[in-house]
Design an enzyme around this catalytic site. Structure first.
Site, short mmCIF file in Angstrom:
data_model
loop_
_atom_site.label_atom_id
_atom_site.label_comp_id
_atom_site.label_asym_id
_atom_site.label_seq_id
_atom_site.Cartn_x
_atom_site.Cartn_y
_atom_site.Cartn_z
CB SER A 48 -0.94 0.01 1.21
OG SER A 48 -1.91 -1.00 1.08
CB SER A 87 -4.90 0.79 5.76
OG SER A 87 -5.06 -0.42 6.49
N GLY A 88 -5.87 -1.48 3.29
CA GLY A 88 -6.98 -2.37 2.93
C GLY A 88 -7.81 -2.75 4.14
CB SER A 89 -6.91 -4.43 7.29
OG SER A 89 -5.88 -3.60 7.82
N GLY A 90 -7.76 -1.28 7.07
CA GLY A 90 -8.12 -0.12 7.89
C GLY A 90 -7.66 -0.26 9.33
CB THR A 92 -2.11 -0.67 8.62
OG1 THR A 92 -2.67 -1.58 7.68
CG2 THR A 92 -0.59 -0.75 8.60
CD GLU A 161 -1.45 -5.01 -1.75
OE1 GLU A 161 -1.42 -5.27 -0.53
OE2 GLU A 161 -1.09 -5.83 -2.61
#
Length: 194
Positions: A48, A87-90, A92, A161
């Site tokens: 990311s 952040s994909g997960s939110g 990080t 990503e």
């Protein structure tokens, strides 16, 4: 070559579908926030961060003052600046900490994430939802496999990503049109010490 072609096709299809679902009002708000900010800060971790660095480079080519969080020459963020948090997960830690710090000083926070229920999402002024699989396992693994939404050939955060990268490159084209910039304008700011 067969796997390369099939995977590339699936990634591209996925990215187009995801980008089509992004809220246009949030994109307009992101553009307005960036244009009206003194400086743009970008934060991400791992792949990311690499996507963020590519976007930072193109923003610089367009004439924006932009910094990547973690670089030793990055100054303090101010309330007249904005942070783009990827952040994909939110979840990080470095990304959520940067978003929290930015909110504390009054800067605008733009988030690019696949998780609208995350720690990051609670800190955002602008939300860009890249609805993709991230490094976090999907809640209903089996049902997603049956629907064809999961593929071991796009591991962990690949879909997030790649979709984010394509969205941000599209956003650069949007900025070019809005600002009346051509490729030769960007080339003037391209590095000559390489």
């Amino acid at each position: 070559m067969e796997i390369i072609k099939k995977t590339t096709e699936e990634i591209t299809k996925h990215a187009l579908a995801v980008i089509d679902r992004i809220d246009e009002k949030q994109v307009s708000k992101m553009i307005e926030t960036i244009i009206n900010s003194d400086c743009v800060f970008i934060v991400g971790t791992g792949r990311s961060e690499l996507v963020g660095q590519m976007f930072a480079m193109r923003l610089m080519h367009l004439g924006f003052t932009v910094y990547v969080v973690g670089d030793v020459t990055t100054p303090a963020i101010k309330k007249t600046d904005c942070l783009i948090a990827i952040s994909g997960s939110g979840e990080t830690k470095t990304v959520t900490l940067a978003a929290g710090t930015s909110k504390d000083v009054g800067a605008s926070v733009i988030g690019i994430s696949a998780n609208l229920e995350s720690t990051l999402s609670k800190l955002l002024d602008v939300v860009i939802n890249i609805d993709s699989k991230t490094k976090e396992p999907w809640k209903h693994y089996t049902s997603n496999v049956l629907k064809g939404n999961y593929d071991d050939l796009t591991p962990m955060g690949t879909l997030f990503e790649d979709s984010t990268h394509l969205f941000l490159d599209g956003l650069i084209a949007e900025f070019m049109a809005l600002l009346g910039k051509k490729e030769q304008d960007l080339k003037k700011r391209h590095a000559i010490i390489e």
